[in-house]
Every structure is written in structure tokens, then in C-alpha cells.
Motif scaffolding. Sequence first.
Motif, short mmCIF file in Angstrom:
data_model
loop_
_atom_site.label_atom_id
_atom_site.label_comp_id
_atom_site.label_asym_id
_atom_site.label_seq_id
_atom_site.Cartn_x
_atom_site.Cartn_y
_atom_site.Cartn_z
N SER A 46 -25.62 -55.46 5.15
CA SER A 46 -26.35 -56.63 5.59
C SER A 46 -26.39 -56.70 7.11
O SER A 46 -26.86 -55.78 7.77
N ALA A 47 -25.84 -57.77 7.73
CA ALA A 47 -25.80 -57.83 9.19
C ALA A 47 -24.94 -56.71 9.76
O ALA A 47 -25.22 -56.18 10.84
N GLY A 48 -23.90 -56.31 9.04
CA GLY A 48 -23.11 -55.15 9.46
C GLY A 48 -23.92 -53.88 9.44
O GLY A 48 -23.67 -52.95 10.21
N GLY A 49 -24.94 -53.83 8.57
CA GLY A 49 -25.87 -52.70 8.57
C GLY A 49 -26.74 -52.69 9.80
O GLY A 49 -27.07 -51.63 10.33
N HIS A 50 -27.13 -53.88 10.27
CA HIS A 50 -27.90 -53.97 11.51
C HIS A 50 -27.06 -53.46 12.67
O HIS A 50 -27.52 -52.67 13.51
N LEU A 51 -25.78 -53.89 12.73
CA LEU A 51 -24.88 -53.43 13.77
C LEU A 51 -24.69 -51.92 13.69
O LEU A 51 -24.70 -51.22 14.72
N HIS A 84 -40.08 -59.85 8.24
CA HIS A 84 -39.29 -60.45 7.16
C HIS A 84 -37.90 -60.81 7.69
O HIS A 84 -36.88 -60.36 7.18
N GLN A 85 -37.90 -61.61 8.73
CA GLN A 85 -36.68 -61.92 9.47
C GLN A 85 -35.61 -62.58 8.60
O GLN A 85 -35.90 -63.47 7.79
N HIS A 86 -34.36 -62.14 8.78
CA HIS A 86 -33.23 -62.86 8.22
C HIS A 86 -32.78 -63.84 9.30
O HIS A 86 -32.09 -63.48 10.24
N ARG A 87 -33.21 -65.08 9.17
CA ARG A 87 -33.08 -66.05 10.24
C ARG A 87 -31.62 -66.27 10.66
O ARG A 87 -31.32 -66.40 11.85
N ASP A 89 -34.04 -58.29 -3.68
CA ASP A 89 -33.12 -58.95 -2.75
C ASP A 89 -33.81 -60.18 -2.16
O ASP A 89 -34.82 -60.07 -1.45
N PRO A 90 -33.28 -61.39 -2.40
CA PRO A 90 -33.95 -62.60 -1.93
C PRO A 90 -33.61 -62.99 -0.49
O PRO A 90 -34.25 -63.87 0.08
N ALA A 91 -32.62 -62.35 0.10
CA ALA A 91 -32.15 -62.74 1.44
C ALA A 91 -32.62 -61.78 2.52
O ALA A 91 -33.12 -62.20 3.56
N HIS A 139 -28.61 -60.18 -3.26
CA HIS A 139 -28.10 -59.72 -1.97
C HIS A 139 -26.58 -59.79 -1.96
O HIS A 139 -25.98 -60.65 -2.60
N GLY A 140 -25.97 -58.86 -1.25
CA GLY A 140 -24.52 -58.91 -1.05
C GLY A 140 -23.70 -58.52 -2.26
O GLY A 140 -22.56 -58.98 -2.42
N ILE A 141 -24.22 -57.64 -3.11
CA ILE A 141 -23.51 -57.30 -4.35
C ILE A 141 -22.45 -56.23 -4.16
O ILE A 141 -21.77 -55.84 -5.11
N GLY A 142 -22.26 -55.74 -2.95
CA GLY A 142 -21.15 -54.83 -2.67
C GLY A 142 -21.20 -53.57 -3.51
O GLY A 142 -22.21 -52.87 -3.55
N LEU A 143 -20.10 -53.28 -4.20
CA LEU A 143 -20.04 -52.08 -5.03
C LEU A 143 -20.87 -52.21 -6.31
O LEU A 143 -21.02 -51.23 -7.03
N ALA A 144 -21.38 -53.38 -6.57
CA ALA A 144 -22.42 -53.62 -7.59
C ALA A 144 -21.96 -53.37 -9.02
O ALA A 144 -22.78 -53.08 -9.89
N GLU A 145 -20.67 -53.50 -9.28
CA GLU A 145 -20.20 -53.31 -10.66
C GLU A 145 -20.88 -54.31 -11.60
O GLU A 145 -20.99 -55.49 -11.30
N GLY A 146 -21.35 -53.80 -12.73
CA GLY A 146 -21.93 -54.66 -13.75
C GLY A 146 -23.27 -55.26 -13.40
O GLY A 146 -23.69 -56.25 -14.01
#
Length: 251
Positions: A107-112, A149-152, A192-194, A224-231
Motif C-alpha cells: 500500500s503506502a509502503g509500496g509507494h515508498l 485514482h488518488q489515495h487521498r 480493491d476499493p481503496a 485492500h490490505g489483505i496481506g498474505l491473503a489466507e482464505g
Amino acid sequence: MTDLPDGATWYPAPTIPDPANANATARPALALVLPGGGYHGHAAHEGEGYARWLNAIGISAVVFEYPVAPHRYPDAVVATRALVRSLRAGAHPGLPSDPRILLVGSSAGGHLAALVSSAPTPGERAVSDVDDRPDLALLCYPVISMTDHQHRGSADNLLGKGATVWAQGALDTELMVDAATPPTFLWHTAEDPAVHVTHSLLYGQALARRAVPFELHVFERGAHGIGLAEGTGTAAAWPGVAEAWLRDRGW
């Protein structure tokens, strides 16, 4: 003692010698993990959670809680670049010297992570002439553009409310990709809605235009933000696919 800066936590992988590994004599591998959080916090499941996954596949990790609001750009970039340099220099007792560095950002860490993967922008404080980009990047549902598609929340926290479109556009990371940008693995979900999926698509297109090796996976479903996405359905496959990508690149 690892003597890491404030906000950085060391997660060593177990040492399991593999005589069949052709890369046993290669430089050690180290992941630097940048959790998401909209530049206002740090999501634990994208920090320690990812570090534990990386440890399980044999990669040691440092999770970095980089500066967030009320800090503004370029504080997080400067701090992350400084940490990349010190890790490469072997400045931390107990950590490997001269490691290959995988930068993992969500997410924002991906931008960084995308900012650090690119050449410094004119607005950054110059702290070194050394190329402090990572060897590889792994971006999970990243914020890429500050204008499309800015993440405000990320834009406001990074630049302050009321930042001009010119200031925002200067941090559109798809425009910063060059031939020296490291090989990159990206994944996102189409719904992803965010952070809109076009963020990853824009970055993949920029990498393709500059002939930078990359792999991009878009899964149909998942918040959004599902991490390792288990399940979560097919998105749960991403850690295995990313591991295969890393192995294919000699990690």
C-alpha cells in the motif's frame, strides 16, 4: 545487539544449509519490509506478518516503521535510503554484510518502496552519491500515483492537505522508473476499493517501457490490505508465486 535505528526490527531466518543449492556461495539475502498504513501508521500484518513468511522461505528480514505523519516527504525516503546504505555497508552487528536487498512494500509502503527503487527526485535531500536502490522489489497492492485514482489519505499524510497537483505529480512513481529500477514483482486485486488496480497497471506499464524485468499478478477478488491473503480465494496464491519468482532469480 543489531544496532538498528529506531523503528527497525530484525527477524533472522533459520540457517539451514542446502548442499544442493547452487547459490550457496552467493551474497546473503535480506528483505527490508515497509508496512502499509496510509503514511499515518504501520500495519503489523504487513510488517511482522510478512517477515515471518520471509523467514519461512529462508530470507531474513528487517521491518522498518519509517517516519509517517506529522513527518512529511521526503523524511520517509531519506530514512529508508539511509537504512539501505547501512545494511549494505554491514554497519549492524549480527546482520549479514553486503547483502542483496529485497524491498517489500504494501500500500503506502509500496509507494515508498517505489520511490526508493528510483533515482532521487529533485525535492529529496541529497545524503549520498551511492546508488542506494534495492536489488529487487516486491510491491503488494501499492500506491503508485499521487494523481491518478488518488489515495487521498496517503497524499494528505505524505504532503499535507492542500498540496498542489504539481507537488503530488512529482511523486507519481510510474514517471520515475528508469533502466536502473530493480526487477519488480507486483500484485493487486481487481476489486480493491481503496487503492485502484490501475496503480499496479501503471507501474507495470512503466517497467515494460523501460525493459525492466517484472512480474504482475492481478487477482479478481479481495479487499485492500489483505496481506498474505489466507482464505481469500485465488489471491491466496500470491506468496507461493512470489517465492517461485524469487527462486527463479537466484534467491
